[in-house]
Design an enzyme around this catalytic site. Sequence first.
Site, short mmCIF file in Angstrom:
data_model
loop_
_atom_site.label_atom_id
_atom_site.label_comp_id
_atom_site.label_asym_id
_atom_site.label_seq_id
_atom_site.Cartn_x
_atom_site.Cartn_y
_atom_site.Cartn_z
N THR A 186 22.46 29.48 62.18
CA THR A 186 23.22 30.54 61.50
C THR A 186 23.30 31.83 62.32
OG1 THR A 186 22.68 29.59 59.36
CG2 THR A 186 23.22 31.93 59.35
N HIS A 223 36.56 29.41 58.88
CA HIS A 223 37.60 28.42 59.18
C HIS A 223 38.51 28.21 57.98
CE1 HIS A 223 36.36 27.23 63.14
NE2 HIS A 223 35.12 27.03 62.75
N CYS A 259 19.91 53.99 67.37
CA CYS A 259 20.70 53.16 68.30
C CYS A 259 21.94 53.96 68.66
CB CYS A 259 21.08 51.84 67.63
SG CYS A 259 22.32 50.92 68.55
N CYS A 283 24.22 53.22 71.01
CA CYS A 283 25.44 52.42 71.28
C CYS A 283 26.24 52.22 70.00
CB CYS A 283 25.09 51.06 71.84
SG CYS A 283 24.19 51.09 73.38
C1 LIG Z 1 28.26 26.49 68.74
C2 LIG Z 1 28.49 26.53 67.25
C3 LIG Z 1 29.64 27.10 66.72
C4 LIG Z 1 29.85 27.11 65.35
N1 LIG Z 1 30.91 27.79 64.84
C5 LIG Z 1 31.11 27.83 63.50
C6 LIG Z 1 32.16 28.60 62.97
O1 LIG Z 1 32.84 29.32 63.67
N2 LIG Z 1 32.38 28.53 61.64
C7 LIG Z 1 31.65 27.74 60.81
O2 LIG Z 1 31.95 27.66 59.63
N3 LIG Z 1 30.58 27.06 61.29
C8 LIG Z 1 30.29 27.11 62.61
N4 LIG Z 1 29.22 26.46 63.12
C9 LIG Z 1 28.34 25.73 62.20
C10 LIG Z 1 27.39 26.67 61.47
O3 LIG Z 1 26.85 27.63 62.33
C11 LIG Z 1 26.29 25.81 60.86
O4 LIG Z 1 26.88 24.75 60.14
C12 LIG Z 1 25.40 26.58 59.92
O5 LIG Z 1 24.92 27.76 60.51
C13 LIG Z 1 24.23 25.68 59.51
O6 LIG Z 1 23.41 26.39 58.64
P1 LIG Z 1 22.09 25.73 58.10
O7 LIG Z 1 21.56 26.66 57.08
O8 LIG Z 1 22.35 24.31 57.71
O9 LIG Z 1 21.14 25.62 59.37
P2 LIG Z 1 20.23 26.73 60.07
O10 LIG Z 1 20.91 28.03 60.16
O11 LIG Z 1 19.78 26.13 61.35
O12 LIG Z 1 19.02 26.91 59.07
C14 LIG Z 1 18.02 25.94 58.93
C15 LIG Z 1 16.72 26.68 58.73
O13 LIG Z 1 15.69 25.76 58.43
C16 LIG Z 1 14.49 26.28 58.97
N5 LIG Z 1 13.51 25.21 59.03
C17 LIG Z 1 13.50 24.13 59.83
N6 LIG Z 1 12.42 23.37 59.60
C18 LIG Z 1 11.73 23.96 58.61
C19 LIG Z 1 10.52 23.67 57.92
N7 LIG Z 1 9.80 22.58 58.21
N8 LIG Z 1 10.08 24.52 56.97
C20 LIG Z 1 10.79 25.64 56.65
N9 LIG Z 1 11.93 25.98 57.29
C21 LIG Z 1 12.41 25.15 58.24
C22 LIG Z 1 14.93 26.79 60.32
O14 LIG Z 1 14.02 27.70 60.90
C23 LIG Z 1 16.28 27.42 59.99
O15 LIG Z 1 16.17 28.80 59.69
C24 LIG Z 1 28.93 26.49 64.49
C25 LIG Z 1 27.74 25.96 65.01
C26 LIG Z 1 27.51 26.03 66.38
C27 LIG Z 1 26.21 25.58 66.93
#
Ligand SMILES: Cc1cc2nc3c(=O)[nH]c(=O)nc-3n(C[C@H](O)[C@H](O)[C@H](O)COP(=O)(O)OP(=O)(O)OC[C@H]3O[C@@H](n4cnc5c(N)ncnc54)[C@H](O)[C@@H]3O)c2cc1C
Length: 491
Positions: free
Chosen positions: A46, A54, A406, A408
């Site tokens: 994130t 999107h 800050c 900047c």
């Molecule tokens: C290069 C790239 C470009 C992207 N561009 C876009 C975009 O433009 N628009 C869009 O909609 N999406 C985009 N995405 C996708 C989007 O960023 C992700 O789908 C989204 O951030 C996923 O969120 P999440 O909460 O599932 O995962 P994460 O943000 O990874 O959160 C998971 C959390 O779980 C925690 N965790 C892991 N294991 C444990 C544990 N055992 N105990 C407690 N906590 C734990 C981690 O520390 C982390 O904070 C992009 C992704 C990437 C990599």
Amino acid sequence: MPNIRKADVVIVGGGIVGAAAARELAKYNLDVVLLEKHPDLAMGTTKANSAILHAGFDAPPGSLKALLNVRGNELFRKLQADLGLEIRLTGSLVVATSDEELAALGELLKRGTLNGVPGLKMLSREEVLALEPNLTEKTLGALLAPTGGVMSPFGAALALAENAVRNGVTVLRDCPVTAFEVAGGRVTGVRTPQGFIAAKFVVNAAGLASDAVSRLAGDDSFSISPRKGEYVLFDKQASSLVSTVVFPTPTKISKGILVSPTFHGNMFIGPNAMDCCDATDTETTAAGLAEIISGAARLVPSIPLNASITQFAGLRAVGSGGDFIVGPSPAVGGLVHAAGIQSPGLTAAPAIAERLAAVLGELGLAMTPKRSFDPQNPPRIVFNALPAAEQEELVCENPLFGRVICRCETITEGEIVAAIHSPCGARTIDGVKRRTRAGMGRCQGGFCGPRVTAILARELKIPITGVRKDTAASYLFFAKIPGVCEVNGNA
Ligand SMILES: Cc1cc2nc3c(=O)[nH]c(=O)nc-3n(C[C@H](O)[C@H](O)[C@H](O)COP(=O)(O)OP(=O)(O)OC[C@H]3O[C@@H](n4cnc5c(N)ncnc54)[C@H](O)[C@@H]3O)c2cc1C
């Protein structure tokens, strides 16, 4: 191990998905606990992505990605006012530079229409160049999606989490789930270094670690592979280069290397797409940066490389099935996954949360609406966005707003102190950065970093040696140098 509490739902992972789920479940009379292994939320995928809201024309019709992208886009536009989210609907363009790409745009238009994306329109070469004069001369046309835009991904996650906390959700940080208790084929709780938490249901929103978390509960029904994407971020002086999100025509594995404004007036190029095996490897590489620079230059030839201020990389959590996995574990009761949430997972997050709540209800969790639910967060003071008269008034009320920390980004001590003391407030230097933008500017924290460190120590009542940059052990200072400096909590 002490049984620290009982919860109806434990959410594992404080990214955008976990935060959105917490806020969605806060609408009901439920005891909800969100667990994050890092010292702050939004520190996984994130925090490092393209930050694009999107429109939803890319994913195959009928997929969860398509369904939840379009719904998430709609929900975010509604949430914007309630939570003061930083979202700007710039519109997005997919640009074609060959006849084959023009034909592919036609397919994309059909797909987007089937997905229910509003307002899609094909633009001629003249129309595109009138909108984006810095695009390549080779431009032949583009697909315009007016509901595409830019946003602050961590800003959204933190605002959702703050609202969840205001509505009774407990957030525990520095709190990794290390094991599950399972009895009679059903999850009964999770173990953490802060104690055991008994739970009726556990939501797995652990991003890149969601397969590992699932295996801890005895479910190996899917796996996650990291796919890296690298970026270059540019100073605000480059902001006039493009005004919309500019995509190339997509490939099978990625939406391609884009050129885009950011919500806060910077500009970035990226990402590439490189499969890798280390879910912690967010280093940029010379080869990767060369790839995104040449990819971006194919769309916008005049990329001002001398205005770059930083590079970064993020990791997509690519699920073994390709689509999002949102639903009950096929192997163990009481466990519900929100896994394989690669792009467009940021946009889809509020819709994923809505679906998770529906799944929990179907599984038998009593979902009684909470009468006291308050959908709004109080407005956050952004000093540099206020008219001069209001700035003056604020400084008279609270002199901390008269001290710019800050330079900047013109962020004041008043804003930093407010960020530390808000619900689910900042505890680290990067936590302050993500909430206030102190350290996000041209010098990237070179000047304000030490001052933010001192403010954190003072406000959190911890010694300077206890202040962390971002992760669990990222302490900046290790000891006093006797006779040279005296470092303590009041420094
Ligand atoms: C290069 C790239 C470009 C992207 N561009 C876009 C975009 O433009 N628009 C869009 O909609 N999406 C985009 N995405 C996708 C989007 O960023 C992700 O789908 C989204 O951030 C996923 O969120 P999440 O909460 O599932 O995962 P994460 O943000 O990874 O959160 C998971 C959390 O779980 C925690 N965790 C892991 N294991 C444990 C544990 N055992 N105990 C407690 N906590 C734990 C981690 O520390 C982390 O904070 C992009 C992704 C990437 C990599």
